[in-house]
Design a protein around this motif. Structure first.
Motif, PDB file in Angstrom:
ATOM      1  N   ALA A  24       0.840  -1.196   0.000  1.00 25.42           N
ATOM      2  CA  ALA A  24       0.000   0.000   0.000  1.00 25.42           C
ATOM      3  C   ALA A  24       0.875   1.247   0.000  1.00 25.42           C
ATOM      4  O   ALA A  24       0.573   2.237  -0.681  1.00 25.42           O
ATOM      5  CB  ALA A  24      -0.940  -0.007   1.212  1.00 25.42           C
ATOM      6  N   ALA A  25       1.970   1.199   0.758  1.00 26.98           N
ATOM      7  CA  ALA A  25       2.898   2.336   0.780  1.00 26.98           C
ATOM      8  C   ALA A  25       3.585   2.486  -0.579  1.00 26.98           C
ATOM      9  O   ALA A  25       3.829   3.607  -1.036  1.00 26.98           O
ATOM     10  CB  ALA A  25       3.933   2.139   1.890  1.00 26.98           C
ATOM     11  N   VAL A  26       3.889   1.371  -1.240  1.00 29.65           N
ATOM     12  CA  VAL A  26       4.504   1.435  -2.565  1.00 29.65           C
ATOM     13  C   VAL A  26       3.543   2.081  -3.560  1.00 29.65           C
ATOM     14  O   VAL A  26       3.924   2.948  -4.355  1.00 29.65           O
ATOM     15  CB  VAL A  26       4.906   0.022  -3.034  1.00 29.65           C
ATOM     16  N   ASP A 121       0.003  -8.340  -3.675  1.00 27.84           N
ATOM     17  CA  ASP A 121      -1.166  -8.438  -2.799  1.00 27.84           C
ATOM     18  C   ASP A 121      -2.457  -8.037  -3.498  1.00 27.84           C
ATOM     19  O   ASP A 121      -3.493  -7.874  -2.840  1.00 27.84           O
ATOM     20  CB  ASP A 121      -0.962  -7.572  -1.554  1.00 27.84           C
ATOM     21  N   GLY A 122      -2.444  -7.878  -4.800  1.00 24.71           N
ATOM     22  CA  GLY A 122      -3.663  -7.523  -5.525  1.00 24.71           C
ATOM     23  C   GLY A 122      -3.345  -6.677  -6.740  1.00 24.71           C
ATOM     24  O   GLY A 122      -2.183  -6.410  -7.054  1.00 24.71           O
ATOM     25  N   ALA A 219       2.931 -14.659  -1.137  1.00 23.58           N
ATOM     26  CA  ALA A 219       2.844 -14.465   0.300  1.00 23.58           C
ATOM     27  C   ALA A 219       3.305 -15.727   1.025  1.00 23.58           C
ATOM     28  O   ALA A 219       2.969 -16.842   0.633  1.00 23.58           O
ATOM     29  CB  ALA A 219       1.410 -14.116   0.699  1.00 23.58           C
ATOM     30  N   GLY A 220       4.098 -15.539   2.071  1.00 22.45           N
ATOM     31  CA  GLY A 220       4.573 -16.661   2.872  1.00 22.45           C
ATOM     32  C   GLY A 220       3.722 -16.862   4.105  1.00 22.45           C
ATOM     33  O   GLY A 220       2.918 -15.993   4.484  1.00 22.45           O
ATOM     34  N   GLY A 223       3.789 -14.173   6.964  1.00 22.74           N
ATOM     35  CA  GLY A 223       3.422 -12.794   6.687  1.00 22.74           C
ATOM     36  C   GLY A 223       4.388 -12.079   5.778  1.00 22.74           C
ATOM     37  O   GLY A 223       4.137 -10.929   5.400  1.00 22.74           O
ATOM     38  N   GLY A 224       5.499 -12.734   5.416  1.00 15.66           N
ATOM     39  CA  GLY A 224       6.449 -12.123   4.507  1.00 15.66           C
ATOM     40  C   GLY A 224       6.153 -12.503   3.070  1.00 15.66           C
ATOM     41  O   GLY A 224       5.060 -12.969   2.738  1.00 15.66           O
ATOM     42  N   TRP A 225       7.138 -12.296   2.215  1.00 20.32           N
ATOM     43  CA  TRP A 225       6.967 -12.571   0.784  1.00 20.32           C
ATOM     44  C   TRP A 225       8.138 -13.394   0.284  1.00 20.32           C
ATOM     45  O   TRP A 225       9.270 -13.246   0.758  1.00 20.32           O
ATOM     46  CB  TRP A 225       6.871 -11.250  -0.003  1.00 20.32           C
TER      47      TRP A 225
END
Length: 384
Positions: A24-26, A121-122, A219-220, A223-225
């Motif tokens: 979202a920040a990106v 994430d989408g 997604a891992g 919670g990471g990637w």
């Protein structure tokens, strides 16, 4: 076959782990739009409730779509048939433009967004979901407007006739690459045959397919990637050939009519060509100005990747990159004295260099007349 070519994580190799990211920040950093304005959504609801349908009825064509599992924005459907002299490719492209009146609120918002933006994430769609995943999507069993291409090929895969018109279509089924690869349905039984023909014609034109894997961020559990590698299946390659065929026909129509916008590539930089010829003396000796047709050697197919991904174990002896010209003294190898003078620009690759899944070159290595030199190290796989 390496595991990453099968579309899975490499067995025994820990995937590259990334720090948790806030996408979202990106998106905010790059001003990616988020929600659609209320007036755009209201207009999309009105258009979706009464979709414009062309007069030409092509609902008798048993079209099917091929997309990743769970996809809802289905924008292409195809049907393949055999003719007396070759093949007929029917290719329907969702007519999203029919739902976007020029100067409308949807049109203004689409121009502001420019494209669909994909993140792990989408995704941020170009058009409201009511259209891209609903009224304009070629969902199975639904009546939809489309741009219908009818392309006739001869027995060798060359185009003999092209027809394009707006039409109402109805897809019969929504398929995915894995299911088609395991059991090709009757509507696509010619896909392997036509796909291979088109690949052969592409090689005749000098097209190059590197076959490198795609990198996907998943997604891992913590919670990471995680970055994973996935190779393309044959079905994806054949499907891409049908899409490229349609694109070439569209380009020819625009060039012949003097309309439209075509994306082209400028000529290669002379310096890049000179560097390539230093790396490929066998090719340079032929005097070619374009890449030769793909050639293979025993144990390698044109779909083999040019290089394994970073997560695949490799055995390399010396640096494969060419040494740039320099007048600085060379760093002495172990047990040798330093020597001044220009550094040769020929490739520095030890004769013991190898990699488990890289294709062997059609040209001999090292090139005839080029000096052999050792890197001065004793690599595990190198006898020097």
């Amino acid at each position: 076959m390496p595991p990453w070519r099968r579309g899975s994580r490499a067995e025994g190799v820990r995937p590259a782990r990334l720090r948790p990211l806030d996408f979202a920040a990106v998106r905010a950093e790059f001003d990616v739009p988020t929600d659609f304005p209320a007036e755009v959504l209201a207009e999309a609801d009105r258009v979706a409730a009464d979709p414009p349908l062309p007069e030409h009825d092509a609902t008798d064509l048993p079209l099917v779509t091929i997309d990743p599992p769970g996809a809802r924005d289905l924008d292409q459907a195809m049907h393949l048939a055999r003719t007396d002299g070759g093949y007929r490719v029917s290719y329907a492209i969702a007519d999203v433009g029919a739902f976007v009146p020029l100067g409308s609120a949807i049109d203004a918002e689409a121009r502001r967004r420019g494209q669909t933006v994909y993140c792990p994430d989408g995704r941020t769609p170009l058009h409201p979901p009511q259209l891209s995943e609903g009224a304009a999507s070629l969902l199975p069993g639904e009546l939809r407007p489309a741009a219908l291409w009818t392309i006739d090929l001869d027995a060798e895969g060359e185009v003999t006739a092209v027809d394009l018109r707006r039409a109402r279509v109805r897809s019969r089924a929504q398929l995915d690459y894995a299911s088609v690869g395991a059991d090709v349905p009757p509507e696509l039984e010619l896909l392997p045959e036509i796909g291979r023909l088109l690949q052969a014609r592409a090689r005749d034109r000098g097209a190059i397919e590197l076959g490198t894997p795609s990198q996907e961020v998943e997604a891992g559990p913590d919670g990471g990637w995680t970055v994973v590698f996935r190779g393309q299946s044959d079905v994806e390659d054949w499907n891409a050939q049908i899409s490229l065929l349609t694109g070439r026909c569209a380009a020819r129509l625009m060039l012949d009519g003097g309309v439209g916008v075509l994306r082209t590539l400028p000529p290669a930089d002379p310096g890049a060509i000179a560097a390539l010829r230093r790396l490929a003396p066998g090719w340079a000796s032929t005097g070619r100005t374009a890449p030769p047709p793909a050639r293979s050697s025993p144990g390698w197919t044109p779909r083999s990747p040019g290089m394994p991904p970073s997560s695949t174990p490799r055995r390399r002896c010396c640096a494969a990159r060419p040494t740039p010209p320099s007048t600085a003294p060379r760093r002495p190898s172990r047990g040798t004295a330093a020597s001044a003078g220009p550094t040769p620009t020929s490739p520095r690759r030890c004769a013991g260099w190898s990699t488990g899944s890289a294709p062997r070159s059609a040209w001999p290595w090292p090139p005839a007349g080029s000096p052999r030199r050792s890197c001065g190290r004793r690599c595990p796989s190198c006898p020097r």
